[in-house]
Design a protein around this motif. Structure first.
Motif: not given
Length: 445
Positions: A13, A16, A47, A49, A55, A59, A77, A79, A104-105, A151, A325
């Motif tokens: 992950l 996005g 979230y 992502i 991905d 998720a 979610t 992206t 998420n990064y 993640g 995350n």
């Protein structure tokens, strides 16, 4: 010195886009983002992502399993794109207070670049922190505070090898470079099999003997990463760091590479290894899933060992941590409590099991108590003992230092092709990193 994004595999992950492109399972319970309306006990969080198919698939599975256990929390979610465009979006949304409730990064130097102390909620008071692998927590820590949960699983940089070739010739996985080269000599003498597969037609794959060797560098010079960041240590003048370039040259000089090493690409290398036409392929564990998908027999026939150094007692694996995350400081109230529960799920065996349902693991998980599925490929299983052993694994340099250069893969192709000697290649790479270090404003450059 970072591997190019394409090679890390869709299982990680990482990225996005701004547009809401996918609503996951579990996001259908309420249309009211503030919490489900008057009298409702539900809360909705968003979230952020990556926008790759895997991905989104991952998720969706995580949200489905999380909301089954937490029916009063709805997770939607959103992206964003990968690469520099995605980096800019993350930085902009944090700066403007427009970041979704959880995102998420990357970990490591890119994590430090988003000013975690200013922008993120610290998680150091969470009870699950004791269950996170130290290799991982190092990459999401700033000023003594931990800010992220994993993640996905680790990736290992080592040597994928043909188990049938080893069995036929009575070889054992080496724990020193001398043993590795002795194995190569026996394989070459037996004939019919390339001792070491190299695929310089896809240049990023040329870097493993250097980048995957960092556990050995750290074992010999524990402060190398810190001194390297301060411009006090160099590849060309550090005996330990230089060895990665020397090993790249040594394999070529001994004639151990496949004949088409200059033009072969990743799929060619994976095929050779899976079919037993090549014995060793220095690479990342992240490529194993692709190999098994096209060559199912590789799940049992291909193993992995760490790049060996000079000292068998310090043998260990260089690892790349998964993305993490995070919760931005703009997440407050009920949303913050829900976001913390969501992160706690990631840091649990249930979360790991959910990840395994969505995609084949790239390596062991960074959470204690998590186990790999029984049907995971042998090469992935082979990583676990290194993670379990005290001192048996080390972070790749890119997680310990922001100093990187864009030309390493071209330099290692030259060294591994006999165009440039190891010492010259290392010196050239030392020059290559200067510009970025200066752009970052690092002291000593």
């Amino acid at each position: 010195m970072t591997f190019r994004p394409g090679m890390r595999g869709a299982a990680v992950l990482a990225a996005g886009s701004l547009a809401l492109t996918a609503c996951s399972a579990g996001s259908l319970g309420s249309s009211d983002d503030s919490g489900g309306g008057p009298g409702s006990n539900t809360v909705t969080i968003t979230y952020l992502i990556g926008n790759q198919d895997q991905d989104i698939k991952t998720a969706n599975q995580l949200v489905k399993d999380f909301t089954a256990k937490n029916p009063t929390i709805t997770v939607k979610t959103e992206t964003r794109p990968a690469g520099s465009e995605g980096d800019n979006i993350v930085k902009t949304r944090l700066a403007t207070g427009d970041m979704p409730d959880v995102f998420n990064y990357n970990t490591g130097s890119l994590f430090q670049a988003i000013a975690p102390q200013k922008n993120l909620v610290p998680l150091s008071d969470q009870p699950y922190l004791k269950d996170l692998d130290e290799n991982f927590t190092k990459t999401v820590t700033a000023d003594g505070q931990v800010y992220g949960v994993p993640g996905g699983g680790f990736m290992g940089g080592g040597v994928l090898y043909s188990i049938p070739v080893y069995t036929k010739l009575g070889l054992k996985p080496p724990t020193t470079w001398a043993e590795f080269m002795a194995n190569n000599a026996k394989i070459k003498a037996a004939g019919g099999v390339a001792p070491v597969i190299q695929t310089y037609g896809e240049t990023w794959t040329s870097q493993l003997f250097v980048l995957g060797d960092f556990h050995n560098v750290a074992a010999a010079e524990p402060d190398f990463a810190d001194r390297y960041t301060k411009n006090q240590a160099k590849y060309a003048t550090s005996p330990a760091a230089l060895k990665g370039f020397e090993h790249t040259q040594a394999v070529h000089d001994a004639g151990y590479e496949n004949k088409d090493f200059a033009s072969a690409k990743l799929p060619d290398g994976l095929r050779m290894l899976a079919q037993g036409k090549g014995a060793h392929y220095p690479n990342l564990s992240g490529v194993v899933a692709n190999m098994v998908s096209t060559h199912p027999e590789a799940a049992k026939n291909v193993g992995l060992f760490a790049l060996p150094g000079d000292d068998a007692s310090k043998n260990g694996l260089t690892v790349w941590t998964p993305g993490a995350n995070y919760i931005p400081k703009t997440t407050t109230g009920d949303k913050l409590e829900a976001a913390k529960k969501f992160l706690a799920f990631f840091a649990s065996p249930e979360g790991c099991a959910s990840l395994s349902k969505a995609a084949a693991p790239t390596g062991p998980y960074a959470v204690k108590g998590c186990t790999l599925p029984d049907d995971v490929p042998q090469a992935i299983k082979d990583m676990q003992p290194y993670l379990d052993k005290e001192g048996g694994s080390s972070l790749a340099l890119e997680f310990l230092s922001p100093v990187k250069g864009p030309s390493l893969e071209q330099i290692t192709v030259e060294v591994g092709s006999g165009i440039r000697k190891a010492k010259d290649g290392a010196a050239r790479y030392d020059e290559d990193v200067k510009k970025q270090a200066q752009q970052l404003g690092l002291a000593g450059w």
